[in-house]
Design an enzyme around this catalytic site. Structure first.
Site, PDB file in Angstrom:
ATOM      1  N   LYS A   4      62.429  12.598 -41.524  1.00  4.02           N
ATOM      2  CA  LYS A   4      62.751  13.757 -40.676  1.00  4.02           C
ATOM      3  C   LYS A   4      63.992  14.496 -41.163  1.00  4.02           C
ATOM      4  CE  LYS A   4      60.035  12.629 -36.668  1.00  4.02           C
ATOM      5  NZ  LYS A   4      59.951  12.195 -35.273  1.00  4.02           N
ATOM      6  N   ARG A  32      56.917   4.219 -36.672  1.00  4.78           N
ATOM      7  CA  ARG A  32      55.967   5.232 -37.165  1.00  4.78           C
ATOM      8  C   ARG A  32      56.526   5.792 -38.471  1.00  4.78           C
ATOM      9  NH1 ARG A  32      55.103  10.645 -37.064  1.00  4.78           N
ATOM     10  NH2 ARG A  32      52.988  11.406 -36.702  1.00  4.78           N
TER      11      ARG A  32
HETATM   12  C1  7PM Z   1      58.526  17.738 -38.204  1.00  6.42           C
HETATM   13  C2  7PM Z   1      59.071  16.929 -37.224  1.00  6.42           C
HETATM   14  C3  7PM Z   1      57.285  17.488 -38.750  1.00  6.42           C
HETATM   15  C4  7PM Z   1      58.351  15.887 -36.801  1.00  6.42           C
HETATM   16  C5  7PM Z   1      56.594  16.430 -38.352  1.00  6.42           C
HETATM   17  C6  7PM Z   1      57.123  15.640 -37.383  1.00  6.42           C
HETATM   18  C7  7PM Z   1      56.436  11.622 -33.878  1.00  6.42           C
HETATM   19  C8  7PM Z   1      55.123  11.671 -33.445  1.00  6.42           C
HETATM   20  C9  7PM Z   1      55.435  13.219 -34.907  1.00  6.42           C
HETATM   21  C10 7PM Z   1      57.325  10.676 -33.321  1.00  6.42           C
HETATM   22  C11 7PM Z   1      55.485   9.941 -31.988  1.00  6.42           C
HETATM   23  C12 7PM Z   1      56.194  13.575 -38.145  1.00  6.42           C
HETATM   24  C13 7PM Z   1      56.479  14.437 -36.982  1.00  6.42           C
HETATM   25  N1  7PM Z   1      56.609  12.590 -34.809  1.00  6.42           N
HETATM   26  N2  7PM Z   1      54.635  10.842 -32.505  1.00  6.42           N
HETATM   27  N3  7PM Z   1      54.511  12.672 -34.090  1.00  6.42           N
HETATM   28  N4  7PM Z   1      56.784   9.856 -32.377  1.00  6.42           N
HETATM   29  N5  7PM Z   1      55.043   9.101 -31.054  1.00  6.42           N
HETATM   30  O1  7PM Z   1      57.175  13.045 -38.693  1.00  6.42           O
HETATM   31  O2  7PM Z   1      58.523  10.577 -33.639  1.00  6.42           O
HETATM   32  O3  7PM Z   1      55.052  13.390 -38.532  1.00  6.42           O
HETATM   33  S1  7PM Z   1      55.140  14.565 -35.901  1.00  6.42           S
END
Ligand code: 7PM
Length: 289
Positions: free
Chosen positions: A226, A260
């Site tokens: 991130k 995750r």
């Molecule tokens: C930018 C920021 C792009 C975040 C993509 C993301 C989470 C999630 C995502 C999390 C849970 C990514 C994320 N992040 N579901 N879905 N927790 N439960 O890194 O932190 O894929 S999208």
């Protein structure tokens, strides 16, 4: 600690890895991987899932809505067209728990019918019909905290005490779930790193992770790659692996049970080392060895 995920059991004595499998054409770190001339390549996505499973993922989280800051949501049909073929292919071919990263009640229902074992909702079942749809599936649900929505959440995040607001949000959603027939034994809590939070807010959530763990449900943390890591360490992609692993280690040491991540093999190594040096030695002390 164990979760029943459809036909499979998820053991959480040691933390489990949830691997990210993004079917969006545009995600920030791994989007467009499974597209060729604008069409989703389901075999490529299945091959990726197979590699993630071989690396040690317990859960594969399939998402079709990019929730990156500023992202515009796809239509419900568009999201289903991206996600359902991939869920179907993985469920039919691999022995792994498939989670669906969605806020869309119709997609929850259809993914469950195809064999998905977990729901992951960054909007914590707040969309109309989501509580009811999730309850019907009987599957475990990850409730994530987000302030605002992806199109604007990073504009000016504000809290008096972020850890308290997130904890109060969990109380509210636990109550709403209970009223809809989803008991706490089916719930996973996630503070939502990067979702309507400044770096200081994110760090405070790590600092106070124990408060969420104390609520009794497994805690999930997603910090892999991130942008906070980019800002704190001055690292652009693809140089965020070490930062991601260190945050995963801190999350695990503070009690998180599901991590995750994108980099499964490396994360499994840190889980194993912490497990060997931590719980093992505690076990042997308790045993008097
Ligand atoms: C930018 C920021 C792009 C975040 C993509 C993301 C989470 C999630 C995502 C999390 C849970 C990514 C994320 N992040 N579901 N879905 N927790 N439960 O890194 O932190 O894929 S999208």
């Amino acid at each position: 600690m164990q979760l029943t995920c459809g036909t499979r059991l998820l053991d959480l004595c040691t933390p489990a890895i949830m691997a990210v499998l993004n079917t969006t054409p545009d995600s920030f770190s791994d989007g467009g991987l499974f597209y060729h001339q604008g069409r989703l390549q389901r075999d490529a996505a299945l091959a990726r899932a197979e590699a993630l499973l071989k690396d040690g993922a317990a859960i594969i989280d399939v998402g079709g809505e990019s929730t990156r800051p500023g992202a515009i949501a796809p239509s419900s049909q568009e999201e289903m067209d991206r996600v359902l073929p991939v869920v179907e292919a993985i469920c039919a071919n691999l022995d792994v728990i498939v989670s669906v990263d969605t806020s869309n009640p119709t997609l929850m229902t259809e993914a469950c019918a195809l064999g998905a074992g977990m729901l992951n909702d960054v909007r914590a079942l707040t969309r109309t019909g989501a509580l009811e749809a999730a309850a019907q599936t009987g599957l475990p649900v990850c409730l994530m905290h987000m302030q605002g929505d992806p199109s604007s959440m990073q504009a000016a995040p504000q809290y008096s005490r972020v850890e308290r607001e997130v904890r109060d949000f969990f109380y509210d959603r636990l109550a709403a779930c209970k009223a809809a027939g989803i008991g706490p034994e089916r719930l996973i809590l996630d503070p939502g790193i990067g979702f309507g939070k400044t770096d200081a807010h994110n760090l405070a959530l790590f600092e106070h992770m124990n408060q969420f763990v104390d609520l009794g449900c497994p805690v999930l943390v997603g910090v892999s790659r991130k942008s906070m890591i980019g800002r704190l360490l001055g690292r652009e992609l693809p140089d965020r692996l070490a930062g991601s692993l260190a945050f995963a280690a801190v999350a695990m040491l503070r009690g998180a049970k599901i991590l995750r991540v994108h980099d499964v093999a490396a994360t499994l190594d840190i889980i194993r080392v912490i497990d060997l040096t931590h719980s093992q030695s505690q076990w042997s002390i308790r045993r008097g060895a």
